[in-house]
Design an enzyme around this catalytic site. Structure first.
Site, PDB file in Angstrom:
ATOM      1  N   ASP A  40       0.781  -1.284   0.030  1.00 20.51           N
ATOM      2  CA  ASP A  40      -0.050  -0.098  -0.078  1.00 20.51           C
ATOM      3  C   ASP A  40       0.819   1.390   0.082  1.00 20.51           C
ATOM      4  OD1 ASP A  40      -2.058  -1.482  -0.060  1.00 20.51           O
ATOM      5  OD2 ASP A  40      -2.613  -1.259   2.093  1.00 20.51           O
ATOM      6  N   HIS A 244      29.269   4.668  -9.215  1.00 23.33           N
ATOM      7  CA  HIS A 244      27.772   4.784  -8.735  1.00 23.33           C
ATOM      8  C   HIS A 244      27.698   4.077  -7.348  1.00 23.33           C
ATOM      9  CE1 HIS A 244      26.724   5.361 -13.243  1.00 23.33           C
ATOM     10  NE2 HIS A 244      27.303   6.542 -12.862  1.00 23.33           N
ATOM     11  N   ASP A 261      29.370  12.847  -3.778  1.00 26.36           N
ATOM     12  CA  ASP A 261      28.693  13.286  -5.044  1.00 26.36           C
ATOM     13  C   ASP A 261      27.054  13.517  -4.759  1.00 26.36           C
ATOM     14  OD1 ASP A 261      27.441  13.848  -7.440  1.00 26.36           O
ATOM     15  OD2 ASP A 261      28.466  12.283  -8.617  1.00 26.36           O
ATOM     16  N   ASP A 272      24.277  19.276  -8.802  1.00 20.33           N
ATOM     17  CA  ASP A 272      24.997  18.115  -8.854  1.00 20.33           C
ATOM     18  C   ASP A 272      26.573  18.466  -8.423  1.00 20.33           C
ATOM     19  OD1 ASP A 272      26.313  15.697  -9.316  1.00 20.33           O
ATOM     20  OD2 ASP A 272      25.659  15.776 -11.617  1.00 20.33           O
ATOM     21  N   HIS A 351      35.345   8.241 -17.222  1.00 24.55           N
ATOM     22  CA  HIS A 351      33.990   9.040 -17.647  1.00 24.55           C
ATOM     23  C   HIS A 351      34.226  10.168 -18.261  1.00 24.55           C
ATOM     24  CE1 HIS A 351      34.287  11.681 -14.154  1.00 24.55           C
ATOM     25  NE2 HIS A 351      34.530  10.601 -13.422  1.00 24.55           N
ATOM     26  N   HIS A 355      27.826  16.892 -18.394  1.00 23.37           N
ATOM     27  CA  HIS A 355      26.677  16.450 -18.847  1.00 23.37           C
ATOM     28  C   HIS A 355      25.958  17.648 -18.647  1.00 23.37           C
ATOM     29  CE1 HIS A 355      25.214  15.909 -14.722  1.00 23.37           C
ATOM     30  NE2 HIS A 355      26.486  15.301 -14.481  1.00 23.37           N
ATOM     31  N   HIS A 362      20.941  14.036 -15.229  1.00 31.98           N
ATOM     32  CA  HIS A 362      21.522  14.278 -16.642  1.00 31.98           C
ATOM     33  C   HIS A 362      20.540  14.496 -17.884  1.00 31.98           C
ATOM     34  CE1 HIS A 362      24.529  10.800 -15.346  1.00 31.98           C
ATOM     35  NE2 HIS A 362      24.713  11.874 -14.743  1.00 31.98           N
ATOM     36  N   GLU A 385      33.182  17.896 -14.105  1.00 33.88           N
ATOM     37  CA  GLU A 385      33.607  17.156 -13.212  1.00 33.88           C
ATOM     38  C   GLU A 385      34.588  15.754 -13.453  1.00 33.88           C
ATOM     39  OE1 GLU A 385      30.714  14.001 -12.676  1.00 33.88           O
ATOM     40  OE2 GLU A 385      29.242  14.912 -14.035  1.00 33.88           O
ATOM     41  N   TYR A 389      40.979   7.888 -10.411  1.00 34.24           N
ATOM     42  CA  TYR A 389      40.655   6.766  -9.642  1.00 34.24           C
ATOM     43  C   TYR A 389      41.523   5.557  -9.915  1.00 34.24           C
ATOM     44  CZ  TYR A 389      36.259   9.261 -10.646  1.00 34.24           C
ATOM     45  OH  TYR A 389      35.176  10.439 -10.821  1.00 34.24           O
ATOM     46  N   ARG A 407      36.925  13.162  -7.211  1.00 31.89           N
ATOM     47  CA  ARG A 407      36.480  13.926  -8.213  1.00 31.89           C
ATOM     48  C   ARG A 407      36.002  15.238  -7.409  1.00 31.89           C
ATOM     49  NH1 ARG A 407      32.813  10.081  -9.491  1.00 31.89           N
ATOM     50  NH2 ARG A 407      31.062  10.627  -8.480  1.00 31.89           N
ATOM     51  N   GLU A 409      33.532  18.219  -8.833  1.00 32.36           N
ATOM     52  CA  GLU A 409      32.373  18.534  -9.668  1.00 32.36           C
ATOM     53  C   GLU A 409      31.790  20.119  -9.209  1.00 32.36           C
ATOM     54  OE1 GLU A 409      28.986  15.664  -9.799  1.00 32.36           O
ATOM     55  OE2 GLU A 409      28.290  16.371 -11.744  1.00 32.36           O
TER      56      GLU A 409
END
Ligand code: GLY
Ligand code: MN
Ligand code: MN
Length: 440
Positions: A40, A244, A261, A272, A351, A355, A362, A385, A389, A407, A409
């Site tokens: 529910d 991710h 991030d 972002d 990467h 974006h 994105h 960004e 790594y 990173r 960004e």
């Protein structure tokens, strides 16, 4: 309604879209459906970005029809009816009447009447714009409405002959942000920057990655941003190398970096931001060395954001600085040209450098026009960004580098003069981060 975006902005967008449509056409745009979480319980409702962009209307079970040149009004909304009993249980409903008076629709009808009314609005229009192929159920409903018209051709009805993907037109409009949109995005950036500052301060007390996630959400909500724009990534140590990573359940360790991030969503606009900082408040030697490379790459990339440059310029600038840095520190061997040519940087930077950013993190909008990278123009908003790594199992490099993920960004809007960074409320220099963390 207490929001930053003025209602007339939505009417302007509808007018803009209509001005790009063929005169004998109709656009049909559905609201997002409600989605079951378990039994529910529903997932928190998030409006469809295209629908919200054109209406500012935040309920499920609604459909917008835009009909250029229609005598009784071009903007027609189908939505839930007012219902005191339902509202007692589930909360306020706008209803068709207020859809006209408060949301600037020309006409509004109960959603329950859509099958009776919409075929009549489609009839005589030769083209239908809609989010073709996005939702199978909606594709079926469009065809059902068209079938109703086809069944009446012998009585002189004219069914439409062309079905056009709405996004070709609409997503190009969404790519160029207005002054009002930049204002909301700047506020989202400001709130998110404060959240990152608070997470940095909190980190020195240790605990688990999710303690920092809690700090982010607390700051978002405190400022009226009711959710994150995407699941926050809080990766301590080598977890920062998982692009991710959202488990966020590992202990924070003194001596490790932590990569966050995260950005809030405000009135359906995303921020972002990524920052990487030491749990202890002080960078180690190797962490510092790699961090300086990423920061220099980010500055170089941001520096290329200006009208006349193209979408890929920031990425190219970042690649050069990152690759040179990897060579200088001995993680790669050879010449800069060789590294760029053979993409030898890929094990450390896999990467792209950004974006489009907007209602979707994105965001929509083409990155190429034909075969050429898109030229940057005022009003476009993008992230910058770069990162590095070093996988914990990378035995090709000296052990001191292994398991470090970094990173940085920021959100950047293209202006007439060049660019403006919307997320500079959180430090990113080593000195700035260490000073902020020393306060805690
Ligand atoms: N947070 C998702 C991204 O940076 O693209
Ligand atoms: Mn991003
Ligand atoms: Mn991000």
């Amino acid at each position: 309604m207490n929001r930053l975006m003025p209602m007339k902005e939505f009417a302007n967008r509808r007018q803009q879209l209509i001005s790009h449509m063929a005169p004998d056409s109709i656009a049909i745009i559905p609201a997002a459906p409600e989605r079951v979480r378990n039994r529910d319980v529903l997932h928190p409702f998030r409006q469809d970005s295209d629908f919200y962009y054109l209406t500012g209307f935040n309920e499920p079970d609604a459909v917008l029809a835009l009909i250029p040149g229609r005598e009784h009004g071009e903007a027609v909304l189908f939505c839930r009816e007012k219902d005191p009993l339902k509202e007692l249980w589930d909360g306020f409903l706008v209803g068709p009447e207020a859809a006209v008076s408060d949301y600037g629709m020309d006409d509004a009808f109960p959603i329950g009447d859509i099958d009776d009314i919409l075929p009549g609005l489609i009839e005589g229009r030769s083209r239908v714009y809609y989010p073709l192929g996005k939702d199978r159920d909606f594709d079926t409903r469009i065809m059902e409405w068209v079938k109703v018209i086809r069944s009446k051709v012998r009585s002189g009805a004219h069914p439409p002959g062309e079905f056009i993907a709405l996004e070709h037109v609409l997503h190009d409009l969404r790519l160029y942000k207005s002054a009002a949109e930049i204002k909301v995005m700047a506020r989202a950036g400001e709130i998110s920057a404060e959240a990152h500052c608070n997470a940095m301060r909190r980190a020195r007390r240790g605990g688990f990655e999710y303690h920092l996630e809690a700090e982010l959400l607390h700051t978002f909500m405190t400022h009226g941003a009711r959710s994150a724009a995407y699941p926050s990534i809080v990766g301590g140590g080598a977890n920062a190398c998982i692009l991710h990573y959202i488990d966020n359940n590992a202990p924070l360790k003194d001596g490790d970096l932590v990569l966050i991030d995260a950005g809030c969503e405000l009135e359906c606009y995303a921020a972002d931001i990524t920052r990487t900082f030491p749990v202890s408040g002080r960078f180690s030697g190797p962490q510092k060395a790699l961090y300086e490379v990423v920061l220099a790459a980010q500055y170089a990339a941001i520096d290329t954001v200006r009208p006349g440059n193209h979408w890929n310029n920031p990425h190219e600038a970042a690649l050069r600085v990152l690759s040179q840095g990897l060579l200088d520190l001995g993680l790669l061997k050879g010449s800069l040209d060789q590294v760029l040519e053979t993409e030898a940087y890929k094990p450390f930077y896999m990467h792209r450098t950004g974006h489009w950013l907007g209602m979707d993190v994105h965001d929509v909008g083409d990155y190429k026009v034909g075969d050429a990278w898109r030229e940057l123009e005022p009003g476009m908003v993008m992230t910058v960004e770069p990162g590095l790594y070093v996988a914990p199992g990378n035995t090709d490099v000296d052990p001191q580098w292994r398991g470090i993920g970094i990173r940085i960004e920021d959100d950047v809007v293209v202006t007439r003069e060049g660019h403006r960074v919307l997320t500079d409320g959180v430090p990113k220099t080593i000195k700035g981060i260490e000073a902020l963390m020393a306060e805690a």
